[in-house]
Design an enzyme around this catalytic site. Structure first.
Site, PDB file in Angstrom:
ATOM      1  N   ASN A  99     -18.177  -6.179  -6.530  1.00 32.38           N
ATOM      2  CA  ASN A  99     -17.095  -5.301  -6.090  1.00 32.38           C
ATOM      3  C   ASN A  99     -17.283  -5.042  -4.600  1.00 32.38           C
ATOM      4  O   ASN A  99     -18.235  -4.391  -4.191  1.00 32.38           O
ATOM      5  CB  ASN A  99     -17.153  -3.992  -6.880  1.00 32.38           C
ATOM      6  CG  ASN A  99     -16.059  -3.008  -6.519  1.00 32.38           C
ATOM      7  OD1 ASN A  99     -15.433  -3.119  -5.470  1.00 32.38           O
ATOM      8  ND2 ASN A  99     -15.843  -2.035  -7.379  1.00 32.38           N
ATOM      9  N   HIS A 157      -7.826  -5.821  -7.768  1.00 38.13           N
ATOM     10  CA  HIS A 157      -9.113  -5.409  -7.215  1.00 38.13           C
ATOM     11  C   HIS A 157     -10.207  -5.840  -8.176  1.00 38.13           C
ATOM     12  O   HIS A 157     -10.094  -5.663  -9.396  1.00 38.13           O
ATOM     13  CB  HIS A 157      -9.130  -3.892  -7.030  1.00 38.13           C
ATOM     14  CG  HIS A 157     -10.492  -3.322  -6.816  1.00 38.13           C
ATOM     15  ND1 HIS A 157     -11.320  -3.740  -5.796  1.00 38.13           N
ATOM     16  CD2 HIS A 157     -11.183  -2.387  -7.510  1.00 38.13           C
ATOM     17  CE1 HIS A 157     -12.459  -3.073  -5.868  1.00 38.13           C
ATOM     18  NE2 HIS A 157     -12.400  -2.248  -6.891  1.00 38.13           N
ATOM     19  N   CYS A 205     -11.309   1.611  -2.928  1.00 31.75           N
ATOM     20  CA  CYS A 205     -10.903   0.378  -3.614  1.00 31.75           C
ATOM     21  C   CYS A 205      -9.423   0.075  -3.449  1.00 31.75           C
ATOM     22  O   CYS A 205      -9.020  -1.086  -3.508  1.00 31.75           O
ATOM     23  CB  CYS A 205     -11.260   0.452  -5.094  1.00 31.75           C
ATOM     24  SG  CYS A 205     -13.032   0.589  -5.401  1.00 31.75           S
TER      25      CYS A 205
END
Length: 332
Positions: A289, A259, A114
């Site tokens: 995501n 993020h 991430c």
């Protein structure tokens, strides 16, 4: 020492839209449950025979290169961030190089999940700062949908992730007051297994067994409570670190691009930093995501929507598996 700036941005998402209602048909979950816990309404899944990690990255890269007023042949280096490469090896960077028709330039792959895009951006920034390269292509691209457990057992993780790609082209800045002002990278391996895919691993004599498949250890595992607790601590810390380094306060930020991990985490960061909703970019509702692709997709969309203007102070921040976390402060 010169600065680098973002000369162009671009993103690509597959055409295949998968809604929460679609997931209800294949696992014991509900649209309400997913929205309440993640904020996600839909996500994109790749189309077999159409999308690959590398060619999605290439599609995003072409847009970024065009916006920068460059041609592919002008790119001096590729830095490719992904946790879902096309092959075990070689990395997707060389496949992207081939897609774009580039010859013999270096292609570096970054595996920081991430936080991968900001780590990759920082690496590219250093190469430009030292004068080694001028135009560096930075890509984040992911195909998660082929590696998720679409059973009720895996629903807590599988409803979160989606596929897509984003890219930027870094070029030398004409002014030391513009471009990437600083980047900040951190990691703490103590929590490595709290968000991980541990099998099949090279530390096993048998790389893949029926037991691994049956117990689900070939799929992503996430200790949601632990990840959330650390994320809401590290996100504000690393954002404040970037601001303090450059003599700014949270109210000076024109746009925060975090993020896209979970809408609850984004909302917490917004409140903690005292930022109004219009200063925080959020698109997790549409894409879920997308790990290393998350920040560049959001950055590209924000630019397309007119939410980033010349002279704006833009902060990028990420937290994820590793644990790793990172930020970048940019004067656009």
């Amino acid at each position: 020492m010169r600065n680098s700036r973002i000369g162009g941005v671009g993103h690509y998402v597959p055409e295949n839209v998968v809604t929460n209602k679609d997931l209800e048909k294949i696992m014991d979950t509900s649209d309400e449950w997913i929205r309440e816990r993640t904020g996600i309404v839909e996500r994109r899944y790749f189309q077999e025979g159409v999308d690959t990690t590398a060619n999605m990255g290439a599609a995003a890269a072409r847009k970024a290169i065009q916006m920068a007023g460059l041609e592919p042949k002008d790119i001096d280096m590729i830095v490719f961030a992904t946790l879902s490469p096309d092959y075990v090896f070689p990395g997707s960077g060389v496949l992207l190089q081939r897609e774009l028709g580039l010859k013999e330039i270096p292609a570096l792959d970054v595996r920081n999940q991430c936080s991968g895009f900001i780590y990759a951006l920082s690496v590219a920034d250093q190469f430009i700062k030292t004068g080694m390269y001028n135009n560096v292509l930075v890509v984040g691209s992911e195909i998660h949908s082929t590696g998720l457990d679409f059973s009720t057992r895996g629903r807590g993780v599988s409803v979160i992730f989606g596929d897509g790609a984003g890219a930027v082209v870094l070029v030398p800045s004409e002014s030391n007051d513009r471009g990437i002002l600083s980047t900040h990278l951190h990691a703490d391996g103590e929590f490595a297994e709290e968000l991980a895919v541990v099998n099949p691993g090279s530390n096993k004599k048998e790389r893949l067994t029926h037991e691994m498949i049956e117990d689900g250890s070939i799929y992503p595992y996430m200790n949601g409570n632990t990840v959330f607790k650390h994320a809401v601590t590290r996100f504000p810390e690393v954002i404040q670190e970037a601001l303090s380094k450059n003599g700014y306060k949270p109210e000076d930020i024109d746009l925060l691009v975090p993020h896209q991990a979970n809408l609850r985490i984004t909302s917490y960061i917004q409140q903690k930093m005292g930022l109004p909703a219009e200063k925080v970019m959020s698109n997790i509702q549409k894409y879920g995501n997308t790990t290393a692709a998350s920040v560049p997709i959001a950055l590209s969309e924000a630019y397309e929507e007119g939410r980033i203007k010349e002279g704006d102070l833009v902060c990028l921040a990420a937290f994820g598996s590793g644990f790793t976390w990172a930020s970048a402060l940019i004067r656009w």
